[in-house]
Write a protein that holds these residues in place. Structure first.
Motif, PDB file in Angstrom:
ATOM      1  N   MET A  57       0.914  12.120   7.743  1.00  0.00           N
ATOM      2  CA  MET A  57       0.057  10.939   7.600  1.00  0.00           C
ATOM      3  C   MET A  57      -0.776  10.735   8.871  1.00  0.00           C
ATOM      4  N   PRO A  58      -1.760  11.607   9.120  1.00  0.00           N
ATOM      5  CA  PRO A  58      -2.478  11.529  10.399  1.00  0.00           C
ATOM      6  C   PRO A  58      -3.251  10.217  10.604  1.00  0.00           C
ATOM      7  N   ILE A  59      -3.865   9.677   9.548  1.00  0.00           N
ATOM      8  CA  ILE A  59      -4.655   8.440   9.712  1.00  0.00           C
ATOM      9  C   ILE A  59      -3.727   7.255   9.966  1.00  0.00           C
ATOM     10  N   THR A  60      -2.665   7.165   9.173  1.00  0.00           N
ATOM     11  CA  THR A  60      -1.692   6.082   9.377  1.00  0.00           C
ATOM     12  C   THR A  60      -1.073   6.194  10.767  1.00  0.00           C
ATOM     13  N   TRP A  61      -0.779   7.423  11.189  1.00  0.00           N
ATOM     14  CA  TRP A  61      -0.169   7.637  12.518  1.00  0.00           C
ATOM     15  C   TRP A  61      -1.080   7.132  13.633  1.00  0.00           C
ATOM     16  N   ILE A  62      -2.354   7.552  13.609  1.00  0.00           N
ATOM     17  CA  ILE A  62      -3.237   7.193  14.723  1.00  0.00           C
ATOM     18  C   ILE A  62      -3.535   5.694  14.725  1.00  0.00           C
ATOM     19  N   THR A  63      -3.658   5.104  13.547  1.00  0.00           N
ATOM     20  CA  THR A  63      -3.945   3.661  13.495  1.00  0.00           C
ATOM     21  C   THR A  63      -2.726   2.847  13.922  1.00  0.00           C
ATOM     22  N   PHE A  64      -1.544   3.286  13.535  1.00  0.00           N
ATOM     23  CA  PHE A  64      -0.318   2.597  13.963  1.00  0.00           C
ATOM     24  C   PHE A  64      -0.170   2.698  15.482  1.00  0.00           C
ATOM     25  N   LEU A  65      -0.514   3.867  16.024  1.00  0.00           N
ATOM     26  CA  LEU A  65      -0.436   4.064  17.477  1.00  0.00           C
ATOM     27  C   LEU A  65      -1.434   3.154  18.202  1.00  0.00           C
ATOM     28  N   ILE A  66      -2.656   3.060  17.673  1.00  0.00           N
ATOM     29  CA  ILE A  66      -3.669   2.171  18.276  1.00  0.00           C
ATOM     30  C   ILE A  66      -3.178   0.733  18.247  1.00  0.00           C
ATOM     31  N   GLY A  67      -2.643   0.299  17.107  1.00  0.00           N
ATOM     32  CA  GLY A  67      -2.119  -1.072  16.990  1.00  0.00           C
ATOM     33  C   GLY A  67      -0.996  -1.328  17.979  1.00  0.00           C
ATOM     34  N   SER A  68      -0.095  -0.348  18.128  1.00  0.00           N
ATOM     35  CA  SER A  68       1.036  -0.509  19.050  1.00  0.00           C
ATOM     36  C   SER A  68       0.565  -0.555  20.503  1.00  0.00           C
ATOM     37  N   LEU A  69      -0.393   0.298  20.848  1.00  0.00           N
ATOM     38  CA  LEU A  69      -0.920   0.305  22.222  1.00  0.00           C
ATOM     39  C   LEU A  69      -1.642  -1.003  22.536  1.00  0.00           C
ATOM     40  N   ALA A  70      -2.368  -1.538  21.544  1.00  0.00           N
ATOM     41  CA  ALA A  70      -3.048  -2.822  21.744  1.00  0.00           C
ATOM     42  C   ALA A  70      -2.019  -3.934  21.917  1.00  0.00           C
ATOM     43  N   LEU A  71      -0.957  -3.873  21.120  1.00  0.00           N
ATOM     44  CA  LEU A  71       0.090  -4.904  21.168  1.00  0.00           C
ATOM     45  C   LEU A  71       0.783  -4.951  22.528  1.00  0.00           C
ATOM     46  N   ILE A  72       1.055  -3.800  23.116  1.00  0.00           N
ATOM     47  CA  ILE A  72       1.815  -3.813  24.385  1.00  0.00           C
ATOM     48  C   ILE A  72       0.912  -4.064  25.590  1.00  0.00           C
TER      49      ILE A  72
ATOM     50  N   PRO B  46      10.913  -5.091  -6.659  1.00  0.00           N
ATOM     51  CA  PRO B  46      12.066  -5.196  -7.538  1.00  0.00           C
ATOM     52  C   PRO B  46      12.221  -3.995  -8.445  1.00  0.00           C
ATOM     53  N   ASP B  47      11.100  -3.339  -8.751  1.00  0.00           N
ATOM     54  CA  ASP B  47      11.174  -2.195  -9.658  1.00  0.00           C
ATOM     55  C   ASP B  47      10.800  -0.891  -8.946  1.00  0.00           C
ATOM     56  N   ALA B  48      10.987  -0.853  -7.626  1.00  0.00           N
ATOM     57  CA  ALA B  48      10.630   0.352  -6.868  1.00  0.00           C
ATOM     58  C   ALA B  48      11.505   1.518  -7.302  1.00  0.00           C
ATOM     59  N   HIS B  49      10.887   2.681  -7.415  1.00  0.00           N
ATOM     60  CA  HIS B  49      11.647   3.883  -7.745  1.00  0.00           C
ATOM     61  C   HIS B  49      12.068   4.545  -6.445  1.00  0.00           C
ATOM     62  N   HIS B  50      13.339   4.577  -6.181  1.00  0.00           N
ATOM     63  CA  HIS B  50      13.818   5.119  -4.906  1.00  0.00           C
ATOM     64  C   HIS B  50      14.047   6.617  -5.052  1.00  0.00           C
ATOM     65  N   ASP B  51      12.963   7.307  -5.235  1.00  0.00           N
ATOM     66  CA  ASP B  51      13.018   8.762  -5.391  1.00  0.00           C
ATOM     67  C   ASP B  51      12.715   9.381  -4.038  1.00  0.00           C
ATOM     68  N   HIS B  52      13.695  10.056  -3.473  1.00  0.00           N
ATOM     69  CA  HIS B  52      13.506  10.623  -2.143  1.00  0.00           C
ATOM     70  C   HIS B  52      13.209  12.114  -2.207  1.00  0.00           C
ATOM     71  N   GLY B  53      12.837  12.588  -3.387  1.00  0.00           N
ATOM     72  CA  GLY B  53      12.624  14.019  -3.496  1.00  0.00           C
ATOM     73  C   GLY B  53      11.278  14.475  -2.987  1.00  0.00           C
ATOM     74  N   GLY B  54      10.214  13.641  -3.141  1.00  0.00           N
ATOM     75  CA  GLY B  54       8.861  14.056  -2.796  1.00  0.00           C
ATOM     76  C   GLY B  54       8.610  14.030  -1.304  1.00  0.00           C
ATOM     77  N   THR B  55       7.660  14.859  -0.866  1.00  0.00           N
ATOM     78  CA  THR B  55       7.265  14.862   0.543  1.00  0.00           C
ATOM     79  C   THR B  55       6.222  13.775   0.763  1.00  0.00           C
ATOM     80  N   PRO B  56       6.333  13.008   1.840  1.00  0.00           N
ATOM     81  CA  PRO B  56       5.336  11.959   2.101  1.00  0.00           C
ATOM     82  C   PRO B  56       3.944  12.561   2.278  1.00  0.00           C
ATOM     83  N   HIS B  57       2.923  11.803   1.894  1.00  0.00           N
ATOM     84  CA  HIS B  57       1.547  12.262   2.102  1.00  0.00           C
ATOM     85  C   HIS B  57       0.672  11.053   2.408  1.00  0.00           C
ATOM     86  N   GLU B  58      -0.517  11.324   2.942  1.00  0.00           N
ATOM     87  CA  GLU B  58      -1.415  10.239   3.330  1.00  0.00           C
ATOM     88  C   GLU B  58      -1.794   9.395   2.120  1.00  0.00           C
ATOM     89  N   THR B  59      -1.934   8.115   2.340  1.00  0.00           N
ATOM     90  CA  THR B  59      -2.247   7.182   1.261  1.00  0.00           C
ATOM     91  C   THR B  59      -3.741   7.228   0.925  1.00  0.00           C
TER      92      THR B  59
END
Length: 663
Positions: free
Chosen positions: A381-396, A464-477
């Motif tokens: 998840m490169p976009i989520t990663w870099i944006t989360f990092l920017i948010g965290s760096l701004a926060l600290i 409440p109706d989330a499918h907790h399927d852990h089989g798939g590999t995560p991918h960018e949203t």
């Protein structure tokens, strides 16, 4: 278009979108619902930009839109106050809301309540805009209660989920406690000033500065102190300050988009905005300012500590919100209103970014929220990663990023404050820098780095109706999720650098914020400021920077290199760990005092009132009295003639005696 008509467009456009999506969602379908609501908020944002340009050109407005009721000399009105403070809030609210609306298309994609959700978040935007645009206490209170109501509807959006219902009820009740103080403060303003209009109240305030009121026991209190503290109690509820903070972490039970909208950027900042708007009143009471500062300091440090032991990704960010709201409150107490509002603005962007990035992670790992079962997501998840990092760096508070300018300005402002409690507040905000860096990067490292753990453990789904399927590999949203992340990352990077000079040391706010000559913080800050670039370069030699760097380094060492150390510390300092995990047992204390107290009072009233007085004395007591009287009368009804004859003789004798005495 006439500017006054444009002022009306800003709150009414989201309201119209909300009504169409809410009432006719069944007719226009899912795409129709998000089109009308996004269009409404987009129109409000564009109109806010036009109004912003108009205010920069020197055109402010303070006037009545609609007179609701007149009682003698008292007028209850809907009116707008459009100045630099208002338009800044309008831009933040509409921009963040627009990003959240777009993001929601992706996040709530499969939810059966899709149209209802869009209707709620648009209604929330309308409520918040009415609050920030108001020019009188009546409309302020309307917006205040409306955001509380809509947050109740949104936190409990998944109404079949028991924890969500508990959380929204808790938020509603805790806010009622704060709002009780708030309405008492407004009532006191009305009683002494005879008006609810801001401008009239602020004009009369200096003349009432020496006025005292007797509350209880004959003790005399300064009127301004009482009004300031009562209004701030409202802010303690809405902006989740200790001890009315308990609702905000639980409110994470709602869908992630509202965590970003309500609990990062808008509703929780309403209290900060209100105190800043009331600066002409607060400047007349050092006691009220000290109270504000100390409450903010407690929240900033002690709520941050709780973030260090949370494992739910959204709760880590929720405690970070609590801590940052504490920072803003400390700035208000130090009379650095512009700094508090500046941090409100920068925080809105990077905190909304963090919440939405967390939501993107939650989608990718099949609605699991436990950071212990993530890891290694950076490559997926490169976009989520870099944006989360920017948010965290701004926060600290990383130099050059937006959070740095506002956070460091708060720390400096408190250092220069001359009010009681400033020493403790300074310690709290400086210590909070390390704590913030530690828990922010603990979450970051556990989610995006280290070994992959998302195929292990159990999901802690939010849906409440989330499918907790852990089989798939995560991918960018999809882009409707990542687009808003990138749009929020830009102001998180640059808005602080661009705006610190006009907002803090220029004349941007003008007369919107008032600071007395008795409070030197802003003057001292101005004296030490030599430009945004110089401030960032100088920061590398200061204590807050090294504390933040230490927090990042320690969390990286603990959670990437030596994960056995946190486990050892947890066992070694089990008492401290349990204290933090149980959130200082404040929830249990409230349950014991208030819930237990209410049950005890109810049981006592039932035993004494219901059982003793009503059943025992009135119902059963009257029956026993009748029974005893009946038995006594029954003794005279024997059925023997000589008993009756004897009674007649006694009666005649009594009558003759009575007549003889009369004569």
């Amino acid at each position: 278009m006439d500017m006054q008509a444009l002022y009306l467009v800003v709150p009414l456009a989201p309201l119209v979108g909300s009504l169409i999506a809410g009432l006719f969602g069944w007719l226009i379908g899912r795409s129709g619902a998000h089109i009308v609501t996004i269009a409404g908020v987009a129109v409000a944002f564009i109109a806010s930009l036009v109004i912003f340009q108009d205010v920069l050109a020197g055109h402010t407005f303070n006037g009545t839109v609609y007179t609701w009721m007149v009682l003698g000399d008292l007028r209850f009105e809907v009116g707008f106050l459009i100045d630099a403070l208002t338009v800044m809030m309008m831009l933040v609210v509409t921009f963040v809301s627009l990003m959240v609306h777009i993001y929601t298309i992706g996040y709530m994609h499969d939810d059966p309540g899709y149209q209802r959700f869009f209707s709620y978040i648009s209604l929330f935007t309308f409520s918040m805009l009415m609050l920030v645009m108001s020019n009188n206490f009546l409309q302020l209170f309307f917006g205040w209660e409306a955001v509380g109501l809509v947050s109740y509807l949104l936190i409990g959006f998944w109404y079949t989920k028991e924890s969500a219902i508990y959380a929204n009820l808790k938020a509603f009740l805790v806010n009622r406690v704060g709002d009780f103080g708030f309405i008492l403060g407004i009532g006191l303003v009305l009683a002494w000033f005879g008006t609810l209009d801001y401008a009239s109240v602020f004009a009369k305030a200096p003349g009432l500065a020496g006025q005292t009121v007797s509350i209880w026991g004959g003790a005399e209190w300064s009127l301004m102190t009482v009004i300031g503290i009562l209004l701030f109690i409202g802010a303690m509820g809405k902006s989740a300050q200790f001890p009315l903070h308990v609702w905000l972490p639980d409110s994470m039970e709602g869908p992630t988009p509202i965590s970003a909208l309500i609990h990062a950027a808008t509703m929780v900042t309403a209290g900060i905005f209100m105190v800043a708007r009331m600066s002409p009143l607060y400047e007349l009471s050092d006691v009220a300012l000290s109270f504000v500062m100390v409450i903010g300091a407690i929240t900033a440090l002690f709520m941050g500590l709780l973030g260090m032991v949370q494992n739910d990704i959204k709760r880590v960010i929720a405690y970070s919100t609590l801590s940052q709201l504490g920072y803003m409150t400390v700035a208000l107490g130090a009379s650095a209103y512009s700094v508090a509002v500046f941090h409100l603005m920068t925080h809105a962007f990077f905190k909304a970014l963090l919440f939405l990035a967390a939501g993107s992670v939650i989608i990718a790992v099949h609605h699991n929220q436990d950071i212990r079962y993530m890891g290694g997501l950076k490559k997926y998840m490169p976009i989520t990663w870099i944006t989360f990092l920017i948010g965290s760096l701004a926060l600290i508070g990383t130099p050059f990023l937006s959070g740095f300018y506002s956070k460091d300005s708060i720390i400096e402002a408190v250092k220069f404050s001359n009010l009681p409690g400033a020493g403790f507040a300074y310690f709290a905000v400086v210590a909070g820098v390390f704590v913030t860096a530690f828990y922010s990067f603990r979450a970051y490292f556990l989610v995006f780095h280290g070994k992959e753990r998302f195929h292990q453990g159990h999901a802690h789904g939010n849906e409440p109706d989330a499918h907790h399927d852990h089989g798939g590999t995560p991918h960018e949203t999809p882009w409707v999720v990542t687009g808003p992340l990138l749009a929020l990352a830009l102001p998180s990077l640059a808005i602080g650098y661009m705006t610190i000079e006009p907002m803090l040391f220029g004349d941007y706010f003008g007369s919107a914020l008032y600071v007395s000559d008795r409070h030197p913080s802003m003057e001292m800050l101005r004296h030490h400021f030599h430009g945004a670039f110089a401030m960032a370069v100088h920061a590398f030699t200061t204590l807050p920077f090294w504390l933040a760097a230490a927090g990042v380094a320690v969390s990286g060492f603990f959670y990437l290199k030596r994960p056995d150390i946190p486990a050892w510390l947890m066992r070694r300092f089990n008492g401290v760990y349990r204290l933090l995990v149980n959130k200082y047992w404040i929830d249990e204390l409230y349950a014991w005092i208030f819930a237990g107290g209410a049950r005890l009072l109810g049981a006592t009233l039932w035993r004494i009132g219901d059982g003793g007085l009503i059943d025992g004395l009135m119902v059963n007591g009257s029956a026993r009295l009748v029974e005893r009287c009946s038995r006594w009368v029954k003794a005279f009804q024997s059925g023997y003639i000589y008993h009756y004859a004897f009674a007649m003789l006694i009666g005649v004798f009594a009558l003759v005696t009575w007549f003889a005495r009369l004569n």
